[in-house]
Scaffold this motif. Sequence first.
Motif, PDB file in Angstrom:
ATOM      1  N   SER A 221      54.235  60.226 104.521  1.00  0.00           N
ATOM      2  CA  SER A 221      54.785  60.427 105.863  1.00  0.00           C
ATOM      3  C   SER A 221      53.689  60.434 106.922  1.00  0.00           C
ATOM      4  N   VAL A 222      52.550  61.064 106.608  1.00  0.00           N
ATOM      5  CA  VAL A 222      51.438  61.085 107.570  1.00  0.00           C
ATOM      6  C   VAL A 222      50.822  59.697 107.716  1.00  0.00           C
ATOM      7  N   ALA A 223      50.669  58.976 106.607  1.00  0.00           N
ATOM      8  CA  ALA A 223      50.084  57.638 106.672  1.00  0.00           C
ATOM      9  C   ALA A 223      50.921  56.722 107.565  1.00  0.00           C
ATOM     10  N   VAL A 224      52.240  56.750 107.402  1.00  0.00           N
ATOM     11  CA  VAL A 224      53.123  55.929 108.240  1.00  0.00           C
ATOM     12  C   VAL A 224      53.002  56.346 109.702  1.00  0.00           C
ATOM     13  N   PHE A 225      52.955  57.650 109.955  1.00  0.00           N
ATOM     14  CA  PHE A 225      52.826  58.139 111.329  1.00  0.00           C
ATOM     15  C   PHE A 225      51.518  57.666 111.959  1.00  0.00           C
ATOM     16  N   LEU A 226      50.416  57.737 111.232  1.00  0.00           N
ATOM     17  CA  LEU A 226      49.121  57.319 111.768  1.00  0.00           C
ATOM     18  C   LEU A 226      49.104  55.816 112.065  1.00  0.00           C
ATOM     19  N   ILE A 227      49.751  55.022 111.220  1.00  0.00           N
ATOM     20  CA  ILE A 227      49.838  53.583 111.467  1.00  0.00           C
ATOM     21  C   ILE A 227      50.631  53.313 112.742  1.00  0.00           C
ATOM     22  N   LEU A 228      51.741  54.027 112.918  1.00  0.00           N
ATOM     23  CA  LEU A 228      52.560  53.860 114.115  1.00  0.00           C
ATOM     24  C   LEU A 228      51.809  54.292 115.376  1.00  0.00           C
ATOM     25  N   MET A 229      51.055  55.381 115.292  1.00  0.00           N
ATOM     26  CA  MET A 229      50.281  55.835 116.441  1.00  0.00           C
ATOM     27  C   MET A 229      49.191  54.837 116.798  1.00  0.00           C
ATOM     28  N   ASN A 230      48.591  54.238 115.772  1.00  0.00           N
ATOM     29  CA  ASN A 230      47.576  53.210 116.012  1.00  0.00           C
ATOM     30  C   ASN A 230      48.185  52.025 116.751  1.00  0.00           C
ATOM     31  N   ALA A 231      49.359  51.579 116.288  1.00  0.00           N
ATOM     32  CA  ALA A 231      50.043  50.463 116.944  1.00  0.00           C
ATOM     33  C   ALA A 231      50.490  50.847 118.352  1.00  0.00           C
ATOM     34  N   LEU A 232      50.896  52.099 118.528  1.00  0.00           N
ATOM     35  CA  LEU A 232      51.352  52.561 119.842  1.00  0.00           C
ATOM     36  C   LEU A 232      50.222  52.507 120.863  1.00  0.00           C
ATOM     37  N   ASN A 233      49.038  52.969 120.468  1.00  0.00           N
ATOM     38  CA  ASN A 233      47.882  52.899 121.372  1.00  0.00           C
ATOM     39  C   ASN A 233      47.560  51.464 121.761  1.00  0.00           C
ATOM     40  N   LEU A 234      47.663  50.557 120.782  1.00  0.00           N
ATOM     41  CA  LEU A 234      47.399  49.144 121.063  1.00  0.00           C
ATOM     42  C   LEU A 234      48.410  48.579 122.049  1.00  0.00           C
ATOM     43  N   MET A 235      49.679  48.937 121.869  1.00  0.00           N
ATOM     44  CA  MET A 235      50.725  48.402 122.748  1.00  0.00           C
ATOM     45  C   MET A 235      50.630  48.962 124.166  1.00  0.00           C
ATOM     46  N   ILE A 236      50.023  50.131 124.311  1.00  0.00           N
ATOM     47  CA  ILE A 236      49.888  50.740 125.637  1.00  0.00           C
ATOM     48  C   ILE A 236      48.624  50.259 126.344  1.00  0.00           C
ATOM     49  N   LEU A 237      47.482  50.348 125.650  1.00  0.00           N
ATOM     50  CA  LEU A 237      46.192  50.066 126.286  1.00  0.00           C
ATOM     51  C   LEU A 237      45.701  48.640 126.057  1.00  0.00           C
ATOM     52  N   GLY A 238      46.113  48.046 124.960  1.00  0.00           N
ATOM     53  CA  GLY A 238      45.574  46.742 124.602  1.00  0.00           C
ATOM     54  C   GLY A 238      44.314  46.883 123.762  1.00  0.00           C
ATOM     55  N   PRO A 239      43.975  45.880 122.945  1.00  0.00           N
ATOM     56  CA  PRO A 239      42.845  45.997 122.013  1.00  0.00           C
ATOM     57  C   PRO A 239      41.487  46.194 122.689  1.00  0.00           C
ATOM     58  N   VAL A 240      41.282  45.615 123.870  1.00  0.00           N
ATOM     59  CA  VAL A 240      39.980  45.735 124.547  1.00  0.00           C
ATOM     60  C   VAL A 240      39.751  47.163 125.014  1.00  0.00           C
ATOM     61  N   LEU A 241      40.739  47.756 125.679  1.00  0.00           N
ATOM     62  CA  LEU A 241      40.604  49.138 126.154  1.00  0.00           C
ATOM     63  C   LEU A 241      40.503  50.115 124.998  1.00  0.00           C
ATOM     64  N   VAL A 242      41.276  49.892 123.948  1.00  0.00           N
ATOM     65  CA  VAL A 242      41.236  50.787 122.788  1.00  0.00           C
ATOM     66  C   VAL A 242      39.851  50.784 122.163  1.00  0.00           C
ATOM     67  N   GLU A 243      39.269  49.601 122.024  1.00  0.00           N
ATOM     68  CA  GLU A 243      37.948  49.488 121.398  1.00  0.00           C
ATOM     69  C   GLU A 243      36.867  50.164 122.225  1.00  0.00           C
TER      70      GLU A 243
END
Length: 362
Positions: A221-243
């Motif tokens: 359950s935590v692994a799935v949540f962390l993957i979703l949070m990672n994708a969520l940050n990407l969808m909000i900020l974009g890969p350049v800002l996240v990096e």
Amino acid sequence: MERVSTYQLAVLIVLFELGSTPLFALGSKAKQDSWIAMSLAGAAGLLLLLLFLQLQRREPELSLIGMLRKYLGSFAGTLAGWVYVFYFAYESMRNVRDFGELTQMALLGSTPLYVVSTVVMLIAFYAVASGIETFARVSEVILPIVVLSYMLLILLILGSDLIHLDQLEPVLENGWTPVLRAAFPDIVSFPFGQTVLFLMLWSLLDKKTGMRRVSFWAYGSVAVFLILMNALNLMILGPVLVENSTLPLLQSVQLIQIADILERLDVLVSLLIFFGLFVKLTLFYWGAAQAAALLSRTKRSVWVVVLGLAIFGSSFLEPSYTYHVWLGLEVSVKLFPLVQVVLPLLLWMTVKLRRMPASPPP
């Protein structure tokens, strides 16, 4: 003897795996494919968890230290045990430093780092000295707060129209190589491989029957949540800002604005991270003290003091937070597979060989 329930085990695994993980841009070298790297690392971490559970199933009443000494011999087992003491204490130190630096950045900018670190170490010292049973009961109170708060944040993000699915495209633009390099060994080492700590805890379960099932579902359950949070940050900020962001989750939450009323929720994120960091640093601290006590055959209270002072003092050795993050996410994660993968595999092979029936005489 201290005992914990299967529900308390699930609570500790969830909070431990969460820790400070949502705070960092893990796998950012894979750009918009970092969520794929997280997924691969999570799957590899699941295999490691199954390995750890298989070891514990073989010796349900022995901790990691007991297994090392039984199957590797007194000298090699003791030496490997002290390696784990150092590893657990080092991980605890890293979380103490994270706690102090995050507090300065997000909440108490004018408060000296040593003041924050002193306060959190005193609380952790009291928690470890009180025993794992007491700490597990406290964690039961923390978990609902954390779960409900993350659910609230996700709902507010969805309501703020911040998500842009096109930020995840193109998928695998540069092939699998950047994804695999981001996942192995970095993300496997942090956070998924850190579940090796629970080899110190599983032997204290009051009922061993539900150990595998509870550990599997809590981790999953935590692994799935962390993957979703990672994708969520990407969808909000974009890969350049996240990096290029030091704390991408905080930056994402700062963008929430609903009807000019709900905004500046980064304080809530900070509190959530504090909960996770505290649970993680305390469990690593407890694991180091417990392992040292078993190895030296002395009271744990002695090592609670000695290791507490060592963890506190060493948290100031790194000259800056930038250096601290670089050392942890670029250097240390390359070394951690020794204690997360190599030694457990060696122990498992030794256990299998010791349990093989002797061949009949010709």
